[in-house]
Scaffold this motif. Sequence first.
Motif, PDB file in Angstrom:
ATOM      1  N   GLY A 214       0.810  -1.216   0.000  1.00 44.35           N
ATOM      2  CA  GLY A 214       0.000   0.000   0.000  1.00 44.35           C
ATOM      3  C   GLY A 214       0.842   1.266   0.000  1.00 44.35           C
ATOM      4  O   GLY A 214       0.352   2.341  -0.317  1.00 44.35           O
ATOM      5  N   HIS A 215       2.116   1.112   0.368  1.00 49.91           N
ATOM      6  CA  HIS A 215       2.988   2.287   0.414  1.00 49.91           C
ATOM      7  C   HIS A 215       3.980   2.299  -0.742  1.00 49.91           C
ATOM      8  O   HIS A 215       5.021   2.948  -0.684  1.00 49.91           O
ATOM      9  CB  HIS A 215       3.646   2.410   1.794  1.00 49.91           C
ATOM     10  CG  HIS A 215       2.602   2.521   2.865  1.00 49.91           C
ATOM     11  ND1 HIS A 215       1.936   3.688   3.127  1.00 49.91           N
ATOM     12  CD2 HIS A 215       2.019   1.566   3.635  1.00 49.91           C
ATOM     13  CE1 HIS A 215       1.016   3.458   4.050  1.00 49.91           C
ATOM     14  NE2 HIS A 215       1.053   2.182   4.372  1.00 49.91           N
ATOM     15  N   THR A 216       3.643   1.565  -1.794  1.00 51.43           N
ATOM     16  CA  THR A 216       4.360   1.678  -3.055  1.00 51.43           C
ATOM     17  C   THR A 216       4.042   3.049  -3.659  1.00 51.43           C
ATOM     18  O   THR A 216       2.884   3.453  -3.688  1.00 51.43           O
ATOM     19  CB  THR A 216       3.851   0.601  -4.043  1.00 51.43           C
ATOM     20  OG1 THR A 216       3.985  -0.672  -3.430  1.00 51.43           O
ATOM     21  CG2 THR A 216       4.611   0.634  -5.351  1.00 51.43           C
ATOM     22  N   VAL A 224      -0.048  13.479   0.293  1.00 53.99           N
ATOM     23  CA  VAL A 224       0.790  12.976   1.381  1.00 53.99           C
ATOM     24  C   VAL A 224       0.051  11.849   2.097  1.00 53.99           C
ATOM     25  O   VAL A 224      -1.123  11.958   2.427  1.00 53.99           O
ATOM     26  CB  VAL A 224       1.155  14.110   2.369  1.00 53.99           C
ATOM     27  CG1 VAL A 224       1.906  13.560   3.573  1.00 53.99           C
ATOM     28  CG2 VAL A 224       1.995  15.176   1.665  1.00 53.99           C
ATOM     29  N   CYS A 225       0.765  10.739   2.309  1.00 56.34           N
ATOM     30  CA  CYS A 225       0.192   9.538   2.918  1.00 56.34           C
ATOM     31  C   CYS A 225       0.384   9.594   4.438  1.00 56.34           C
ATOM     32  O   CYS A 225       1.239  10.325   4.933  1.00 56.34           O
ATOM     33  CB  CYS A 225       0.916   8.328   2.344  1.00 56.34           C
ATOM     34  SG  CYS A 225       0.369   6.755   2.990  1.00 56.34           S
ATOM     35  N   ARG A 226      -0.374   8.762   5.175  1.00 58.17           N
ATOM     36  CA  ARG A 226      -0.183   8.715   6.629  1.00 58.17           C
ATOM     37  C   ARG A 226       1.206   8.193   7.009  1.00 58.17           C
ATOM     38  O   ARG A 226       1.650   8.362   8.142  1.00 58.17           O
ATOM     39  CB  ARG A 226      -1.285   7.881   7.291  1.00 58.17           C
ATOM     40  CG  ARG A 226      -1.294   6.429   6.899  1.00 58.17           C
ATOM     41  CD  ARG A 226      -2.593   5.733   7.277  1.00 58.17           C
ATOM     42  NE  ARG A 226      -2.675   4.441   6.627  1.00 58.17           N
ATOM     43  CZ  ARG A 226      -2.154   3.319   7.102  1.00 58.17           C
ATOM     44  NH1 ARG A 226      -1.517   3.340   8.239  1.00 58.17           N
ATOM     45  NH2 ARG A 226      -2.253   2.195   6.432  1.00 58.17           N
ATOM     46  N   CYS A 227       1.919   7.572   6.041  1.00 62.31           N
ATOM     47  CA  CYS A 227       3.281   7.105   6.324  1.00 62.31           C
ATOM     48  C   CYS A 227       4.305   8.219   6.131  1.00 62.31           C
ATOM     49  O   CYS A 227       5.473   8.045   6.449  1.00 62.31           O
ATOM     50  CB  CYS A 227       3.639   5.917   5.429  1.00 62.31           C
ATOM     51  SG  CYS A 227       3.990   6.370   3.723  1.00 62.31           S
ATOM     52  N   GLY A 228       3.886   9.364   5.574  1.00 60.36           N
ATOM     53  CA  GLY A 228       4.810  10.472   5.356  1.00 60.36           C
ATOM     54  C   GLY A 228       5.305  10.573   3.924  1.00 60.36           C
ATOM     55  O   GLY A 228       5.833  11.603   3.514  1.00 60.36           O
ATOM     56  N   ASN A 229       5.148   9.505   3.172  1.00 57.07           N
ATOM     57  CA  ASN A 229       5.537   9.521   1.766  1.00 57.07           C
ATOM     58  C   ASN A 229       4.452  10.238   0.950  1.00 57.07           C
ATOM     59  O   ASN A 229       3.412  10.616   1.494  1.00 57.07           O
ATOM     60  CB  ASN A 229       5.707   8.063   1.307  1.00 57.07           C
ATOM     61  CG  ASN A 229       6.301   7.942  -0.081  1.00 57.07           C
ATOM     62  OD1 ASN A 229       6.813   8.901  -0.649  1.00 57.07           O
ATOM     63  ND2 ASN A 229       6.217   6.745  -0.638  1.00 57.07           N
ATOM     64  N   ARG A 230       4.676  10.433  -0.342  1.00 62.20           N
ATOM     65  CA  ARG A 230       3.653  11.033  -1.206  1.00 62.20           C
ATOM     66  C   ARG A 230       3.239  10.050  -2.286  1.00 62.20           C
ATOM     67  O   ARG A 230       4.049   9.297  -2.803  1.00 62.20           O
ATOM     68  CB  ARG A 230       4.196  12.299  -1.872  1.00 62.20           C
ATOM     69  CG  ARG A 230       4.422  13.431  -0.902  1.00 62.20           C
ATOM     70  CD  ARG A 230       4.815  14.700  -1.621  1.00 62.20           C
ATOM     71  NE  ARG A 230       3.683  15.249  -2.384  1.00 62.20           N
ATOM     72  CZ  ARG A 230       3.690  16.486  -2.911  1.00 62.20           C
ATOM     73  NH1 ARG A 230       4.733  17.261  -2.754  1.00 62.20           N
ATOM     74  NH2 ARG A 230       2.645  16.918  -3.585  1.00 62.20           N
ATOM     75  N   GLY A 231       1.958  10.115  -2.636  1.00 62.71           N
ATOM     76  CA  GLY A 231       1.457   9.365  -3.780  1.00 62.71           C
ATOM     77  C   GLY A 231       1.476   7.858  -3.599  1.00 62.71           C
ATOM     78  O   GLY A 231       1.553   7.112  -4.573  1.00 62.71           O
ATOM     79  N   CYS A 232       1.405   7.378  -2.333  1.00 58.75           N
ATOM     80  CA  CYS A 232       1.351   5.938  -2.081  1.00 58.75           C
ATOM     81  C   CYS A 232       0.073   5.347  -2.692  1.00 58.75           C
ATOM     82  O   CYS A 232      -0.941   6.037  -2.826  1.00 58.75           O
ATOM     83  CB  CYS A 232       1.307   5.658  -0.587  1.00 58.75           C
ATOM     84  SG  CYS A 232       2.829   6.038   0.268  1.00 58.75           S
ATOM     85  N   LEU A 233       0.133   4.056  -3.003  1.00 57.61           N
ATOM     86  CA  LEU A 233      -1.037   3.354  -3.532  1.00 57.61           C
ATOM     87  C   LEU A 233      -2.268   3.579  -2.639  1.00 57.61           C
ATOM     88  O   LEU A 233      -3.369   3.789  -3.139  1.00 57.61           O
ATOM     89  CB  LEU A 233      -0.715   1.857  -3.640  1.00 57.61           C
ATOM     90  CG  LEU A 233      -1.867   0.957  -4.096  1.00 57.61           C
ATOM     91  CD1 LEU A 233      -2.349   1.333  -5.494  1.00 57.61           C
ATOM     92  CD2 LEU A 233      -1.442  -0.515  -4.057  1.00 57.61           C
TER      93      LEU A 233
HETATM   94 ZN   LIG Z   1       2.248   5.547   2.477  1.00 56.33          ZN
END
Ligand SMILES: [Zn+2]
Length: 376
Positions: A214-216, A224-233
């Motif tokens: 999901g965080h690909t 921005v994703c809840r993991c801090g990355n951007r554009g995650c699946l």
């Molecule tokens: Zn993510």
Amino acid sequence: MTQAELSRLSGLSRASVFNIVRDLTDEGLARVTTTTRNGRRVTEVTLNPDAGIVVGVDIGNRHVRVAVADLAHQVLAEQRVALPLGHRADEAIGRSVGLVRRLVRQADRDPDQLRAAAIGIPGPILAGAGRLGTPPVLPGWADVEVGAAFSDQLGVRAVVDNDANLGALAESAWGRGRGIRDFAYLKVSTGIGAGLVLNGQLYRGAYGTAGEIGHTTIEEDGAVCRCGNRGCLETMAAAPALLELLRAAYGTLTLEDLLRLSADGDIGCRRVIADAGRHIGVAVANLCNLLNPGLIIVGGELAAAGDLLLNSIRESMARRAMSAAERTADVVTGAFAERTAVLGAVALALQNADASDAQTNVPAVRTSSPKAELAG
Ligand SMILES: [Zn+2]
């Protein structure tokens, strides 16, 4: 199975099988009965359902589901209860333990027979620690030692794993992944995760977070994703993202609304699900290039959309995966719908019940016994 069948399938000599079966029956783990097949007397070996029980617990945002099973892999009792959204961990653990005790009584078993427990929780689990990694999917559960808490209250070893890994175990033991050495189970719901079975074993990675598909990254400059990355699946294809896409035109929908409207042919809802499948297909294509799984099993609530979702995953895979990797990976829906995680927890608990047997030098009983069948 007969001892001859066990010998053929395991590749062990008949004498070895005979010795192992004798040890297992001495330990009370297996039973041997003589019966007649095609006019010939044969010795059949079965797992002993009275040898003990295990418990599987599936905890979600709004529910806990518990199943009690015997060591012959039969589910004896199972129940789901609702939890309030945003519940505290100790509250959910208390409810779960109460439910375990009630179901053990309902199954007419002695609590002393309990051999192992396994608990499923969404999101990454830190290997060894038995608590949630980041980003936690259940906000009230950060830093809780889930395994230790259950172990204290139930008095047996309690192991913890995430719901995607448990999905893979359930499918491997009883479902569509049975007998398949390399496959991926994809859970598509409020979050998106994968459980990877490689070489016949669940692959957890060095620190227990393998399979966080999901965080690909799908879109480098995306939300921005809840993991801090951007554009995650997850920011593009998990349930909250889909409902957000629909909000301007449809108002506030639930995932159930989305699935119902889509089944009724609503064009906007169908488009959103098909687009989600396309994004998921990109991540799955990368997974296929990397690991070459023989099968992709799609579970989680969004899998209820069926071929609408699966076909767009397949199309996206066909466009993006190396043809050799994509050609071999069929995409199917999971076998157990909302029971998946609790059955996976039962499978994990059975593996751990086996591990404690191994300490007494008894060979481990295979989880995926062809005799294994679940009730209900
Ligand atoms: Zn993510």
